[in-house]
Structures are given as C-alpha cells and as structure tokens.
Design a protein around this motif. Structure first.
Motif, PDB file in Angstrom:
ATOM      1  N   GLU A 226      38.035  29.598  23.562  1.00  0.00           N
ATOM      2  CA  GLU A 226      37.844  28.818  24.895  1.00  0.00           C
ATOM      3  C   GLU A 226      37.223  30.085  25.959  1.00  0.00           C
ATOM      4  OE1 GLU A 226      39.694  26.053  28.351  1.00  0.00           O
ATOM      5  OE2 GLU A 226      40.599  26.290  26.521  1.00  0.00           O
ATOM      6  N   LEU A 227      36.206  29.764  26.466  1.00  0.00           N
ATOM      7  CA  LEU A 227      35.608  30.470  27.694  1.00  0.00           C
ATOM      8  C   LEU A 227      35.324  29.730  28.765  1.00  0.00           C
ATOM      9  CD1 LEU A 227      34.548  33.595  28.215  1.00  0.00           C
ATOM     10  CD2 LEU A 227      32.422  32.840  27.390  1.00  0.00           C
ATOM     11  N   THR A 228      35.966  30.194  29.901  1.00  0.00           N
ATOM     12  CA  THR A 228      35.642  29.682  31.232  1.00  0.00           C
ATOM     13  C   THR A 228      35.253  30.435  32.131  1.00  0.00           C
ATOM     14  OG1 THR A 228      38.042  29.629  31.752  1.00  0.00           O
ATOM     15  CG2 THR A 228      37.035  27.437  30.435  1.00  0.00           C
ATOM     16  N   HIS A 229      34.902  29.968  33.470  1.00  0.00           N
ATOM     17  CA  HIS A 229      34.906  30.745  34.651  1.00  0.00           C
ATOM     18  C   HIS A 229      35.764  30.192  35.593  1.00  0.00           C
ATOM     19  CE1 HIS A 229      33.134  31.268  38.687  1.00  0.00           C
ATOM     20  NE2 HIS A 229      32.682  32.352  38.279  1.00  0.00           N
ATOM     21  N   VAL A 230      36.530  31.153  36.183  1.00  0.00           N
ATOM     22  CA  VAL A 230      37.689  30.961  37.290  1.00  0.00           C
ATOM     23  C   VAL A 230      37.471  31.822  38.574  1.00  0.00           C
ATOM     24  CG1 VAL A 230      39.309  30.116  35.520  1.00  0.00           C
ATOM     25  CG2 VAL A 230      39.264  32.506  36.281  1.00  0.00           C
ATOM     26  N   ILE A 231      37.951  31.022  39.673  1.00  0.00           N
ATOM     27  CA  ILE A 231      37.915  31.841  40.783  1.00  0.00           C
ATOM     28  C   ILE A 231      39.422  31.975  41.460  1.00  0.00           C
ATOM     29  CG2 ILE A 231      37.525  32.028  43.181  1.00  0.00           C
ATOM     30  CD1 ILE A 231      34.980  32.048  41.777  1.00  0.00           C
ATOM     31  N   ASP A 232      39.589  33.526  41.229  1.00  0.00           N
ATOM     32  CA  ASP A 232      41.159  33.871  41.708  1.00  0.00           C
ATOM     33  C   ASP A 232      41.347  33.990  43.138  1.00  0.00           C
ATOM     34  OD1 ASP A 232      43.585  35.101  42.198  1.00  0.00           O
ATOM     35  OD2 ASP A 232      43.420  36.015  40.248  1.00  0.00           O
ATOM     36  N   THR A 233      41.868  32.792  43.866  1.00  0.00           N
ATOM     37  CA  THR A 233      42.208  32.644  45.185  1.00  0.00           C
ATOM     38  C   THR A 233      42.969  33.678  45.856  1.00  0.00           C
ATOM     39  OG1 THR A 233      43.914  31.084  44.848  1.00  0.00           O
ATOM     40  CG2 THR A 233      41.552  30.333  45.247  1.00  0.00           C
ATOM     41  N   GLN A 234      43.942  34.062  44.981  1.00  0.00           N
ATOM     42  CA  GLN A 234      45.293  35.338  45.335  1.00  0.00           C
ATOM     43  C   GLN A 234      44.378  36.507  45.487  1.00  0.00           C
ATOM     44  OE1 GLN A 234      48.294  35.250  42.660  1.00  0.00           O
ATOM     45  NE2 GLN A 234      49.115  33.268  43.279  1.00  0.00           N
ATOM     46  N   GLU A 235      43.047  36.963  44.738  1.00  0.00           N
ATOM     47  CA  GLU A 235      42.635  37.964  45.154  1.00  0.00           C
ATOM     48  C   GLU A 235      41.376  37.756  46.221  1.00  0.00           C
ATOM     49  OE1 GLU A 235      40.965  39.309  41.467  1.00  0.00           O
ATOM     50  OE2 GLU A 235      43.006  39.853  40.549  1.00  0.00           O
TER      51      GLU A 235
END
Length: 384
Positions: A226-235
């Motif tokens: 599985e390959l997805t795009h995520v946004i890390d809010t902690q960063e």
C-alpha cells in the motif's frame, strides 16, 4: 506538441548539431561526452520562457556565455539553438523557434541577442533585431519569448517550453529536504521538493496516480502492499509518502520515505513524472539504484505510459540492461562521439556497421553501446 528537430551551434560540447527527434529518444555516449549538456539545451529554453526566468537569468544560472560556448568555436562568438515543434510526429512543423546570442564585446559584457526568429508553418512572424531594437539596443538583452506583452502571436511556444520537465531524482534530497540549506536549484531537478509537489496535486488526481504507482511497485518491490500520501500535523504539516510492507505480522508495518530504499524512491519519482503531465520529459540515467530486472523493463513501461499521454521522452543512459530491450530502434538512439572539434551526434541507425547488426536481430546494447567505450579503457586495469 513534440520537438521534431534540434539544431545547435557552439552549444557546450557541440560545435554543430542537426538531428531529428522522435517520441522516444535514447542518448548514449562516453562519460563527459555531453549527454547532460544536450538535455540542458531544452532546459535552457525552458528557463528563458518560464515565469521569473528570462535570457539573462538562464545564462547567469550557467555562469555566463563563456561557460556555455563550445571550446571548438574559437573566434566564432555566436551560440545558437533552434527547435522545430509539431503536433504530430510525422507532421510538418507547426512552429520553429530560433535564437542566437553572444557576449557583449565591451562595457558590461552582458549577453546580447544576435537574432530571434519565429516561424508559424512556413511563415516567419518574428525576425529580430528589428527597427525598434536598432533604436534601443538594450532591448537585445531580452527575448520576446519571455515577454507576455511581446509573445502573443507565438505564446503557444512559450507555454510548451515552460512545461518541460527534467528529472534526476536524488533520494537523499527527498528524504531530508530540510537538511540541505540554500534556495534550491530552479526547476527542482533533483527532487528536493518532490514531496511538496505531490502534496500540491489535487487530491483525486494524487490518489489516482499513487494507486497506479502502487500497482507497478507490487511487482518491483514485492513486500510493498500500500502506498499513500500523508500530512504529519505534529511536524507542522510536513508531507510524507507512507507504505505498508508485508511481513510476519498480520497487518504489516508502515514505513515513510526515509525508510525507503534508493531504488524505491527513484522508481516512485520516475513513475510519478511519467504520469504528471503531457510535457517533454528529460530523464537522466533512470537506471540508477534500480535492480537489473527492473531496468530491463523500463523502456516498455515508459513506452506504455507515454503512448497513453502522447508525450515525448528523452533519456540519457549508460545501461546495457536498459538498452537490451529489442523494442528500441536504432533510429531512436542518438550516439555521442567526442572529438577534438567537439562532440558529434548522429542516429545509431545512420552508422552502417550498427545498422547491419541491428538488422541481424541484435539489440541497441549489443550493436551500439560498444561504440561508446573509451578507446583506452583497458589501460584502467593497469592502474596502481
């Protein structure tokens, strides 16, 4: 549109070039023969046409006219580039754009246009210097190509050139973009902002492309599921690629791009670029970091994707495995041959000995790659 013909005079390694180009072009030659510099002719035109670019900046980014002009030019001051653009591979040119420039002999030593010409079909619609240029020579420090107020008649050329994409993705830059200080290189050719580029893509388009890339990666990276795009809010909203890797645990393990192999990152970058647009794509050594068996399948993969999008791809390579695909024709392969008067450039099919080998059933790798070997390469074995 595609570029059907390229003409160069005194451009970097090349004293004179006049070649026809197809939808897929493979550049082969020894190290330092000029493969990157040939690709840079297209990037140079893009840098003139793009927003925030222009002739002076494009030359300045390359450290001036003296760094660009071929050493074999001797006293000939002009550097010239001409491209023919067509809507179809076998059709006549829709547009021709030609530019010549040199360094101002005295004073500020600025780069100056010696000419700028545009043809629409067979009709010349721009021929500079014109009367206005003669009244104000400072106008020759800029092209009409870069000026919205001046390129209305041929803006289609500027729009095409501005979209040219060059890729030589460096995995370390993708993994650690913040660790490399400085403003970055125009056009981001090495992928420092690759993850941001993905993040700025509309969500539905992004998901569709990543699904297609994921499907291709199933064969190349067997554990990746599985390959997805995520946004890390902690960063602080930093974008990441995230993959699920299958192992003995029932739900696998998630990894981000920092954990991906160099080959996986380069393959993702290559596939994304092939899906990204219909513009001319310049690929430099796409085989780097990839497994041999993946490399052998790259030409077919590129061909399938480009046929769907009707785009032109120009590839520089040293790879025997990549060129072993017998679907690559001698007419698609340009052979660079260094000499005392600059590098020569010709179709591999134009050399009788190579053509005979290709006609007998050999691949371009078997028939042509040996012609790129340095003549004294065996002496390397004696190095102490």
């Amino acid at each position: 549109m595609i570029v059907t013909r390229l003409k160069l005079l005194n451009w970097r390694n090349f004293q004179k070039v006049d070649v026809t180009l197809g939808e897929r072009v493979f550049l082969i030659g020894p190290n330092a023969s000029g493969k990157s510099n040939l690709l840079d002719a297209f990037r140079f035109l893009r840098d003139i046409a793009k927003s925030g670019g222009g002739l002076q900046k494009a030359i300045g980014d390359r450290e001036g006219v003296t760094k660009i002009r071929c050493l074999a030019a001797r006293r000939h001051p002009n550097i010239e580039i001409e491209v023919h653009l067509a809507d179809e591979m076998d059709g006549p040119p829709t547009w021709r754009y030609s530019i010549g420039f040199k360094q101002q002999p005295r004073g500020d030593r600025k780069p100056l246009l010696t000419f700028e010409r545009v043809w629409q079909g067979e009709k010349m619609i721009l021929d500079r210097p014109d009367e206005e240029d003669k009244k104000d020579p400072l106008r020759l420090t800029e092209t009409h190509l870069e000026q919205i107020s001046a390129n209305a008649e041929f803006r289609e050329i500027a729009q095409f050139l501005e979209t040219i994409l060059y890729l030589h993705l460096v995995p370390q830059l993708v993994r650690h973009p913040r660790e490399f200080s400085g403003p970055g290189i125009p056009g981001d050719p090495f992928g420092r902002n690759f993850l941001e580029r993905i993040a700025k893509t509309p969500e539905n388009t992004r998901r569709s492309r990543l699904r297609r890339i994921e499907k291709a990666l199933h064969d190349a990276v067997p554990q990746l599921k599985e390959l997805t795009h995520v946004i890390d809010t902690q960063e602080g909203g930093v974008p990441h690629l995230e993959a699920v890797y299958e192992h003995w645990r029932p739900h696998g393990a998630k990894q981000r791009e920092r954990d991906f192999s160099d080959g996986t990152l380069r393959l993702i970058g290559l596939l994304w670029s092939l899906l990204e647009s219909d513009s001319l794509l310049l690929l430099e050594e796409p085989e780097l970091s990839l497994h041999t068996y993946i490399v052998t399948r790259l030409p077919a993969l590129i061909y399938r994707l480009q046929r769907k999008r009707k785009r032109q791809v120009i590839i520089s390579t040293h790879s025997f495995e990549l060129l072993s695909d017998k679907g690559i024709g001698g007419e698609e392969t340009l052979l660079l041959t260094p000499g005392l008067e600059g590098t020569g450039l010709e179709s591999a099919a134009s050399k009788a000995e190579i053509r005979a080998l290709l006609d007998s059933g050999l691949s371009v790798a078997e028939a042509a790659l040996a012609h790129t070997a340095p003549p004294e390469i065996r002496q390397l074995e004696l190095f102490e």
